[in-house]
Design an enzyme around this catalytic site. Structure first.
Site, short mmCIF file in Angstrom:
data_model
loop_
_atom_site.label_atom_id
_atom_site.label_comp_id
_atom_site.label_asym_id
_atom_site.label_seq_id
_atom_site.Cartn_x
_atom_site.Cartn_y
_atom_site.Cartn_z
N GLU A 69 47.91 43.25 50.73
CA GLU A 69 47.37 41.93 51.02
C GLU A 69 47.13 41.78 52.51
O GLU A 69 48.01 42.09 53.32
CB GLU A 69 48.35 40.85 50.52
CG GLU A 69 47.80 39.44 50.53
CD GLU A 69 48.77 38.47 49.88
OE1 GLU A 69 48.40 37.82 48.90
OE2 GLU A 69 49.92 38.37 50.37
N TYR A 79 40.57 36.23 53.43
CA TYR A 79 41.70 36.79 52.69
C TYR A 79 41.19 38.00 51.92
O TYR A 79 40.08 38.00 51.38
CB TYR A 79 42.28 35.77 51.70
CG TYR A 79 43.23 36.38 50.70
CD1 TYR A 79 44.59 36.50 50.98
CD2 TYR A 79 42.77 36.87 49.47
CE1 TYR A 79 45.46 37.07 50.07
CE2 TYR A 79 43.64 37.45 48.55
CZ TYR A 79 44.96 37.55 48.86
OH TYR A 79 45.82 38.13 47.97
#
Length: 386
Positions: free
Chosen positions: A197, A109
């Site tokens: 993101e 991530y």
């Protein structure tokens, strides 16, 4: 302002961030052509909506043949996709991203956003890629590594190396990651994002690739990027919020039944809090700004009353920039023109507040003047329950 994944990836690719090959499709035929143009299978069929958790909701499928591609595209396009971010109603899928299948060795991530408490950007990474980052933050916060970036120095090579080392990378993969992180931050700044993101960011062989992408822009900076206007998908936004933006009103729809009309964001949040304190549920956040006149109040009434759940309205205006009697006159005029059919509680404080309350009381309309915020919340909650 939110954009779709395929749009975000195109922007990131423009800054050199590695992304899979792919293109958008609005029909099944376009999806088949997009898959064929990629040259080989498998390909990934991904629903494009402004929400996460699409895979868990059935909006992401791996097609190993042209027949599977046609089948999945037909299933997903037009479906009402429900995820943890859409609510129970879900969001209709009106476009797809057809993308090359990638070999995934590891999932990570990566995210960048502004930490308002520090007034600095924070670059975050985690080895728990593919999972909801909120769940990781709640259950295993130690697995999220954060690097704070001083605006005077910017993103430095040691920041990129620290993030890459935190993911356990070495050799060519380490170099690929540091290069990717540097380009991600460059894109974040240059495009005036307030969120960037990547989940998951994958290791494919020795290459780091952005397999997904979520980008939101700072609305206040959109005048610097007129080319981004065409990226806005109005079908993904609440119609009331679109209408509010046309009248320069800050509006967010909520699930309650007491409509709120307030001047000032802080006062609006306090108003919602005190409604909850007295057992009610706010139906919206609505900030009319400093110039609450008949036109803005009328537009606000129209937007609030478009929500069938609204059973009462609480107006909370502090007369600092504008006199309370002028606000009261605007409320009375707007209440008449918009044919307001629900109880309206009005709390006005500041310049000429007493005169304003008298005007409301003598208007002959269903307008209740409140002496203070507690009185206003009590009356609004009572009106709903009654």
């Amino acid at each position: 302002m939110k954009i779709h994944e395929y749009q975000a990836k195109k922007i990131l690719a423009g800054y050199g961030v590695p992304v899979p090959q792919g293109s958008a499709a609005f029909t099944v035929d376009e999806a088949i052509k997009a898959g064929t143009d990629l040259g080989s299978f498998p390909v990934v069929v991904k629903a494009q909506i402004h929400a996460g958790g699409r895979g868990k909701g059935g909006g992401v499928k791996l097609a190993k043949s042209a027949d599977e591609l046609k089948m999945f595209a037909s299933q997903i396009l037009g479906m009402q996709l429900v995820t943890h971010q859409t609510g129970p109603v879900g969001q209709k899928v009106q476009r797809l991203l057809i993308e090359q299948g990638m070999k995934i060795d590891k999932e990570f991530y990566a995210g960048i956003l502004l930490d308002r408490a520090q007034s600095k950007d924070v670059f975050m990474v985690s080895t728990e890629g593919g999972m909801d980052i909120e769940e990781v933050a709640s259950k295993t916060p130690e697995k999220i590594i954060k690097v704070t970036i001083d605006p005077s120095a910017g993103f430095q090579p040691h920041h990129a190396r620290r993030l890459a080392f935190a993911l356990g990378l070495s050799g060519k993969a380490l170099k690929s990651a540091t290069d990717c992180f540097t380009k991600l931050y460059k894109a974040y700044c240059a495009a005036d994002c307030n969120l960037l993101e990547i989940n998951p960011l994958i290791l494919s062989g020795e290459d780091i690739i952005a397999l997904d992408a979520k980008v939101t822009f700072d609305d206040n900076a959109l005048d610097r990027h007129p080319e981004y206007a065409e990226l806005r998908d109005l079908s993904e936004e609440d119609p009331a919020e679109i209408e509010a933006s046309k009248s320069n009103l800050n509006f967010i729809k909520l699930d309650g039944n007491i409509g709120c009309m307030v001047n000032g964001a802080g006062l609006a949040m306090a108003t919602m809090d005190i409604i909850k304190l007295h057992g009610g549920d706010p139906a919206n956040f609505l900030d009319v700004g400093g110039g609450a006149n008949a036109q803005t109040v009328s537009a606000a009434f129209k937007i609030i009353l478009s929500d069938q759940n609204v059973k009462a309205i609480l107006i909370n205006i502090f007369g600092g920039i504008v006199r309370c009697d002028r606000v009261a006159a605007g409320v009375i005029e707007a209440a008449k023109s918009e044919h307001v059919h629900v109880p309206v509680v009005v709390r006005l404080e500041g310049n000429n507040a007493d005169l304003a309350r008298t005007m409301l009381t003598e208007s002959g309309l269903n307008l209740q003047a409140a002496t203070d915020l507690t009185d206003a919340a009590t009356k609004a909650c009572a009106a709903v329950k009654g």
